[in-house]
Design an enzyme around this catalytic site. Structure first.
Site, PDB file in Angstrom:
ATOM      1  N   TRP A   1      -2.955  -2.709  -1.631  1.00  0.00           N
ATOM      2  CA  TRP A   1      -2.544  -4.089  -1.941  1.00  0.00           C
ATOM      3  C   TRP A   1      -3.341  -4.951  -0.975  1.00  0.00           C
ATOM      4  O   TRP A   1      -3.103  -4.941   0.230  1.00  0.00           O
ATOM      5  CB  TRP A   1      -1.047  -4.242  -1.725  1.00  0.00           C
ATOM      6  CG  TRP A   1      -0.454  -5.491  -2.279  1.00  0.00           C
ATOM      7  CD1 TRP A   1      -0.023  -5.703  -3.555  1.00  0.00           C
ATOM      8  CD2 TRP A   1      -0.191  -6.719  -1.579  1.00  0.00           C
ATOM      9  NE1 TRP A   1       0.482  -6.973  -3.689  1.00  0.00           N
ATOM     10  CE2 TRP A   1       0.388  -7.623  -2.497  1.00  0.00           C
ATOM     11  CE3 TRP A   1      -0.394  -7.151  -0.271  1.00  0.00           C
ATOM     12  CZ2 TRP A   1       0.772  -8.910  -2.153  1.00  0.00           C
ATOM     13  CZ3 TRP A   1      -0.021  -8.434   0.077  1.00  0.00           C
ATOM     14  CH2 TRP A   1       0.554  -9.303  -0.862  1.00  0.00           C
TER      15      TRP A   1
ATOM     16  N   CYS B   1       0.811  -1.226   0.000  1.00  0.00           N
ATOM     17  CA  CYS B   1       0.000   0.000   0.000  1.00  0.00           C
ATOM     18  C   CYS B   1       0.846   1.279   0.000  1.00  0.00           C
ATOM     19  O   CYS B   1       1.883   1.342   0.660  1.00  0.00           O
ATOM     20  CB  CYS B   1      -0.890   0.053   1.226  1.00  0.00           C
ATOM     21  SG  CYS B   1      -1.969  -1.363   1.391  1.00  0.00           S
TER      22      CYS B   1
ATOM     23  N   GLU C   1       9.245 -13.949 -11.337  1.00  0.00           N
ATOM     24  CA  GLU C   1       8.624 -12.660 -11.018  1.00  0.00           C
ATOM     25  C   GLU C   1       8.144 -11.952 -12.277  1.00  0.00           C
ATOM     26  O   GLU C   1       7.052 -11.408 -12.317  1.00  0.00           O
ATOM     27  CB  GLU C   1       9.648 -11.728 -10.342  1.00  0.00           C
ATOM     28  CG  GLU C   1       9.940 -12.023  -8.893  1.00  0.00           C
ATOM     29  CD  GLU C   1      10.928 -11.018  -8.282  1.00  0.00           C
ATOM     30  OE1 GLU C   1      10.596 -10.435  -7.260  1.00  0.00           O
ATOM     31  OE2 GLU C   1      12.032 -10.835  -8.828  1.00  0.00           O
TER      32      GLU C   1
ATOM     33  N   ARG D   1       5.166   0.289  -5.869  1.00  0.00           N
ATOM     34  CA  ARG D   1       5.149  -0.491  -4.626  1.00  0.00           C
ATOM     35  C   ARG D   1       4.267  -1.739  -4.746  1.00  0.00           C
ATOM     36  O   ARG D   1       4.366  -2.641  -3.943  1.00  0.00           O
ATOM     37  CB  ARG D   1       4.636   0.384  -3.474  1.00  0.00           C
ATOM     38  CG  ARG D   1       5.562   1.536  -3.144  1.00  0.00           C
ATOM     39  CD  ARG D   1       4.907   2.465  -2.150  1.00  0.00           C
ATOM     40  NE  ARG D   1       4.789   1.862  -0.833  1.00  0.00           N
ATOM     41  CZ  ARG D   1       5.709   1.916   0.115  1.00  0.00           C
ATOM     42  NH1 ARG D   1       6.846   2.535  -0.128  1.00  0.00           N
ATOM     43  NH2 ARG D   1       5.527   1.367   1.293  1.00  0.00           N
TER      44      ARG D   1
ATOM     45  N   LYS E   1      13.924 -14.135 -10.566  1.00  0.00           N
ATOM     46  CA  LYS E   1      13.694 -13.026 -11.494  1.00  0.00           C
ATOM     47  C   LYS E   1      12.789 -13.473 -12.645  1.00  0.00           C
ATOM     48  O   LYS E   1      11.869 -12.780 -13.044  1.00  0.00           O
ATOM     49  CB  LYS E   1      15.059 -12.571 -12.020  1.00  0.00           C
ATOM     50  CG  LYS E   1      15.167 -11.164 -12.493  1.00  0.00           C
ATOM     51  CD  LYS E   1      15.921 -10.271 -11.557  1.00  0.00           C
ATOM     52  CE  LYS E   1      15.134 -10.016 -10.327  1.00  0.00           C
ATOM     53  NZ  LYS E   1      15.683  -9.740  -9.149  1.00  0.00           N
TER      54      LYS E   1
ATOM     55  N   GLU F   1      18.772 -16.716  -7.831  1.00  0.00           N
ATOM     56  CA  GLU F   1      18.380 -15.342  -8.138  1.00  0.00           C
ATOM     57  C   GLU F   1      17.816 -15.259  -9.572  1.00  0.00           C
ATOM     58  O   GLU F   1      16.785 -14.627  -9.806  1.00  0.00           O
ATOM     59  CB  GLU F   1      19.588 -14.398  -7.959  1.00  0.00           C
ATOM     60  CG  GLU F   1      19.388 -12.971  -8.430  1.00  0.00           C
ATOM     61  CD  GLU F   1      18.187 -12.249  -7.826  1.00  0.00           C
ATOM     62  OE1 GLU F   1      17.584 -12.769  -6.886  1.00  0.00           O
ATOM     63  OE2 GLU F   1      17.838 -11.174  -8.333  1.00  0.00           O
TER      64      GLU F   1
ATOM     65  N   ASN G   1      -1.727   1.721   5.702  1.00  0.00           N
ATOM     66  CA  ASN G   1      -0.821   0.695   5.184  1.00  0.00           C
ATOM     67  C   ASN G   1      -0.440  -0.176   6.374  1.00  0.00           C
ATOM     68  O   ASN G   1       0.111   0.334   7.348  1.00  0.00           O
ATOM     69  CB  ASN G   1       0.419   1.372   4.575  1.00  0.00           C
ATOM     70  CG  ASN G   1       1.503   0.375   4.217  1.00  0.00           C
ATOM     71  OD1 ASN G   1       1.242  -0.821   4.095  1.00  0.00           O
ATOM     72  ND2 ASN G   1       2.722   0.855   4.044  1.00  0.00           N
ATOM     73  N   GLY G   2      -0.787  -1.459   6.318  1.00  0.00           N
ATOM     74  CA  GLY G   2      -0.459  -2.344   7.434  1.00  0.00           C
ATOM     75  C   GLY G   2      -1.600  -3.296   7.721  1.00  0.00           C
ATOM     76  O   GLY G   2      -2.443  -3.536   6.850  1.00  0.00           O
TER      77      GLY G   2
ATOM     78  N   HIS H   1      18.564 -36.838  -8.581  1.00  0.00           N
ATOM     79  CA  HIS H   1      17.960 -37.552  -7.452  1.00  0.00           C
ATOM     80  C   HIS H   1      16.451 -37.339  -7.412  1.00  0.00           C
ATOM     81  O   HIS H   1      15.870 -37.208  -6.336  1.00  0.00           O
ATOM     82  CB  HIS H   1      18.616 -37.119  -6.136  1.00  0.00           C
ATOM     83  CG  HIS H   1      20.079 -37.444  -6.094  1.00  0.00           C
ATOM     84  ND1 HIS H   1      20.552 -38.736  -6.052  1.00  0.00           N
ATOM     85  CD2 HIS H   1      21.179 -36.654  -6.154  1.00  0.00           C
ATOM     86  CE1 HIS H   1      21.873 -38.729  -6.051  1.00  0.00           C
ATOM     87  NE2 HIS H   1      22.280 -37.467  -6.132  1.00  0.00           N
TER      88      HIS H   1
ATOM     89  N   LYS I   1       6.755  -4.093  -4.119  1.00  0.00           N
ATOM     90  CA  LYS I   1       8.177  -3.751  -3.984  1.00  0.00           C
ATOM     91  C   LYS I   1       8.599  -3.759  -2.520  1.00  0.00           C
ATOM     92  O   LYS I   1       9.697  -4.159  -2.182  1.00  0.00           O
ATOM     93  CB  LYS I   1       8.399  -2.357  -4.590  1.00  0.00           C
ATOM     94  CG  LYS I   1       9.820  -1.847  -4.522  1.00  0.00           C
ATOM     95  CD  LYS I   1      10.674  -2.499  -5.571  1.00  0.00           C
ATOM     96  CE  LYS I   1      12.101  -2.006  -5.572  1.00  0.00           C
ATOM     97  NZ  LYS I   1      12.979  -2.997  -6.223  1.00  0.00           N
TER      98      LYS I   1
HETATM   99  C1  G6P Z   1       9.748  -8.394  -2.414  1.00  0.00           C
HETATM  100  C2  G6P Z   1      10.236  -8.132  -3.826  1.00  0.00           C
HETATM  101  C3  G6P Z   1      11.564  -8.846  -4.051  1.00  0.00           C
HETATM  102  C4  G6P Z   1      12.564  -8.383  -2.974  1.00  0.00           C
HETATM  103  C5  G6P Z   1      12.037  -8.726  -1.587  1.00  0.00           C
HETATM  104  C6  G6P Z   1      12.927  -8.200  -0.471  1.00  0.00           C
HETATM  105  O1  G6P Z   1       9.322  -9.703  -2.282  1.00  0.00           O
HETATM  106  O2  G6P Z   1       9.286  -8.555  -4.770  1.00  0.00           O
HETATM  107  O3  G6P Z   1      12.061  -8.521  -5.340  1.00  0.00           O
HETATM  108  O4  G6P Z   1      13.792  -8.990  -3.209  1.00  0.00           O
HETATM  109  O5  G6P Z   1      10.757  -8.102  -1.431  1.00  0.00           O
HETATM  110  O6  G6P Z   1      12.879  -6.797  -0.440  1.00  0.00           O
HETATM  111  P1  G6P Z   1      13.900  -5.894   0.332  1.00  0.00           P
HETATM  112  O7  G6P Z   1      13.392  -4.500   0.173  1.00  0.00           O
HETATM  113  O8  G6P Z   1      13.876  -6.342   1.781  1.00  0.00           O
HETATM  114  O9  G6P Z   1      15.236  -6.097  -0.271  1.00  0.00           O
END
Ligand code: G6P
Length: 595
Positions: free
Chosen positions: A73, A2, A478, A27, A475, A471, A99-100, A494, A590
């Site tokens: 959100w 949010c 996502e 966000r 990506k 990683e 937000n929360g 395995h 985000k």
């Molecule tokens: C969310 C994002 C990820 C990010 C993670 C950690 O899940 O979608 O891309 O890596 O948060 O975020 P931070 O701000 O703690 O690095």
């Protein structure tokens, strides 16, 4: 997650709020709304993007100089117009954006229902606004009404409140969730972060937990958690609006990929001679715990073997969301490295607090100065990536890696008398190698096209290549929504190899001493019909022709920084050719401020 923006000043609030909400889109959200104050509190809400809200507002332009905006959100209740914020109290005289999460909202709702309050939405926020109303009617005092409300709440929140009976002011308070106050001339703002107001002011007050602020166009008045007036200390942001705009790139992600040489260079420059922690602290530490989520976790997975190799301290990297629940053995004097781009991730923050309570010394790596994790850490170092807008991180991840290398070298120096000169030279060479890799994007586009049929994909590697694969796989999921799995190359046979079918793409990362073993594992999948692609810096003797992307070379330990670049492009283009929403992938946020 949010986003909140609020405006009070001489200008019409509507466009400033809509513009602010657009800046907060990154966000992650699924509906949006605004309140503008006139004779009454006027509300406008829309499911979907801010564009929908903006279209609605051009048909119904709300006039007034004070207002609140919100991107939601969904946590309690599906995304729809009714559940969107701002929420109004039953009599329509108080508006709240939130937000929360109010964890005890059912209990509070019952209490309010017994007093005659009626609820229209499924949200916890509507409970919040009616509770403020209940206490306002009882106390006739805006500050007291907010204080009593937040005292009743279990959970965490950032609130923006407007009372019709005090309609020039916005009230703001927060617990765990971020909220800053933008200090303008003849106008002031509230916002979840700096981005929505940076084109109006670079000066901010960073609201502390439990404080309540009254923000009018002339003044910001703050009460601390004990209701004693607090001095408003100004913090000035050192970047400007261009940093948070696309600058000619089609997507923020593409821009941010290209900003990596600078992000890494600036981070290294700032921290090359950094001590990070007092020598005594490092000498006395017997264990290092690394906590993080998402890509930051993957940076932590890269750091673990490097720290163990250079400093010979036992190191564990944990999912921050699991940390508190797995009884980690933390001893007084252990070091806990907390990694977070936003500095606001709720799980990471909770892990930090747990480690602190158990006596660990905290060293946090954040990108956002003044964020909650920054403020709660006794030691913080900053990645110098600048504002990162695309949900999927690129430049902040790269900056985190470079900082972790420097920390590992420093730990090695103190613990093992490591002569780090050569390693530092190698780290300093990374930005130019990353720069070089940026030229590879067209080749990678072709690879992505060649797999455009893929629904499932595997990325394999061993050791640091496995961490890099994790990683890369995150990506890809996502951004492109392709189901992808990162696998430790040797483990594939395995069980999971049963999933390999004719044409299943298998990407192998082979940059470590184990490269040939990884390639053998890749060939096992090729024998079963897999369609392979290799990322390597080694000379491989292959008897069959396999598409290979050649990486530059650095010390093996630092290869994840180079491997990341073509694999970021791979995710970007896989999403691009599938027409996905690259900067704002579905369901993602985000800054994840709920546990
Ligand atoms: C969310 C994002 C990820 C990010 C993670 C950690 O899940 O979608 O891309 O890596 O948060 O975020 P931070 O701000 O703690 O690095």
């Amino acid at each position: 997650m949010c986003g909140i923006v609020g405006y009070t000043g001489e200008k019409q609030a509507l466009n400033i709020l809509i513009d602010g909400l657009k800046k907060l889109e990154y966000r992650g959200y699924d509906s949006a709304g605004i309140t503008v104050v006139n004779e009454n509190l006027q509300n406008l809400k829309a499911k979907g993007k801010v564009k929908q809200l903006s279209d609605l507002s051009s048909q119904n332009p709300l006039t007034g100089n004070v207002g609140l905006g919100h991107t939601r959100w969904a946590t309690h209740g599906v995304p729809n117009d009714i559940n969107s914020h701002p929420h109004l109290s039953n009599d329509g005289k108080i508006a709240l954006v939130h937000n929360g999460i109010i964890e005890n909202y059912s209990e509070l709702k019952e209490k309010l229902q017994s007093k005659g309050y009626i609820f229209h939405s499924e949200t916890d926020t509507e409970v919040g606004v009616n509770l403020i109303d209940y206490y306002y009617k009882e106390t006739k005092d805006t500050f007291k009404a907010i204080r009593k409300t937040i005292n009743d709440i279990h959970g965490h929140f950032a609130f923006g409140v407007i009372f019709q009976e005090d309609k020039d002011a916005i009230y703001a308070t927060r617990l765990q969730n971020p909220l800053v106050i933008g200090l303008g001339k003849g106008e002031n703002f509230i916002a979840s972060d700096f981005t929505p107001t940076i084109s109006y002011t670079k000066d901010f007050y960073l609201l502390e937990e439990g404080e309540i602020a009254k923000v009018t166009k002339e003044k910001v008045f703050v009460l601390d958690e004990k209701d004693i007036e607090k001095q408003v200390v100004k913090y000035t942001v050192d970047w400007d609006i261009e940093a948070a705009e696309k600058g000619g790139y089609e997507h923020f992600m593409l821009k941010e990929i290209h900003e990596q040489p600078k992000a890494v260079l600036d981070t290294i420059k700032d921290n090359l001679n950094e001590q990070f922690l007092a020598e005594e602290v490092i000498k006395n530490a017997n264990k290092i715990h690394i906590v993080a989520c998402g890509s930051a976790l993957h940076a932590g997975l890269v750091a673990k073997p490097i720290i163990e190799k250079l400093a010979k301290i036992s190191t564990e990297t944990y999912y921050a969301s699991e940390f508190r629940y797995t009884n980690p053995l933390i001893n007084k004097g252990d070091i806990c490295i907390v990694i977070s781009q936003s500095g606001e991730t709720a799980d990471t923050l909770a892990a930090l607090r747990h480690a602190k309570k158990e006596g660990a010394i905290i060293l946090s790596i954040v990108n956002v100065l003044g964020s909650t994790i920054d403020r709660e850490s006794e030691n913080t170092v900053y990645t110098k990536a600048g504002p990162e807008i695309a949900v999927a991180t690129t430049k902040a991840y790269s900056a985190q890696l470079s900082l972790l290398y420097l920390i590992a070298c420093r730990l090695g120096e103190v613990k093992q008398g490591l002569d780090k000169k050569e390693l530092l030279e190698e780290i300093k060479s990374l930005p130019s190698k990353i720069e070089e890799l940026l030229k590879s994007k067209d080749d990678i586009l072709e690879y992505a096209k060649s797999f455009n049929y893929a629904k499932n994909l595997f990325i394999i590697g061993r050791g640091l290549d496995f961490a890099a694969a994790m990683e890369a796989s995150l990506k890809l999921k996502e951004l492109s929504y392709i189901h992808s799995e990162a696998y430790a190359a040797g483990e594939l046979k395995h069980g999971t190899i049963s999933l390999i079918e004719q044409g299943t793409p298998v990407l192998a990362i082979a940059t470590q001493a184990t490269a040939e073993k990884t390639i053998s594992n890749l060939l096992e999948t090729v024998s079963r019909g897999a369609s392979p692609l290799i990322f390597t810096n080694k000379e491989l003797n292959l008897d069959i022709d396999i598409k290979t992307f050649k990486l530059p070379t650095t010390n093996d330990m630092f290869m994840p920084s180079l491997t990341a670049i073509p694999l970021q492009f791979f995710s970007y283009y896989s999403a691009y050719i599938r027409d996905c929403d690259i900067d704002m992938p579905r369901n993602l946020a985000k800054s994840v401020t709920v546990e």
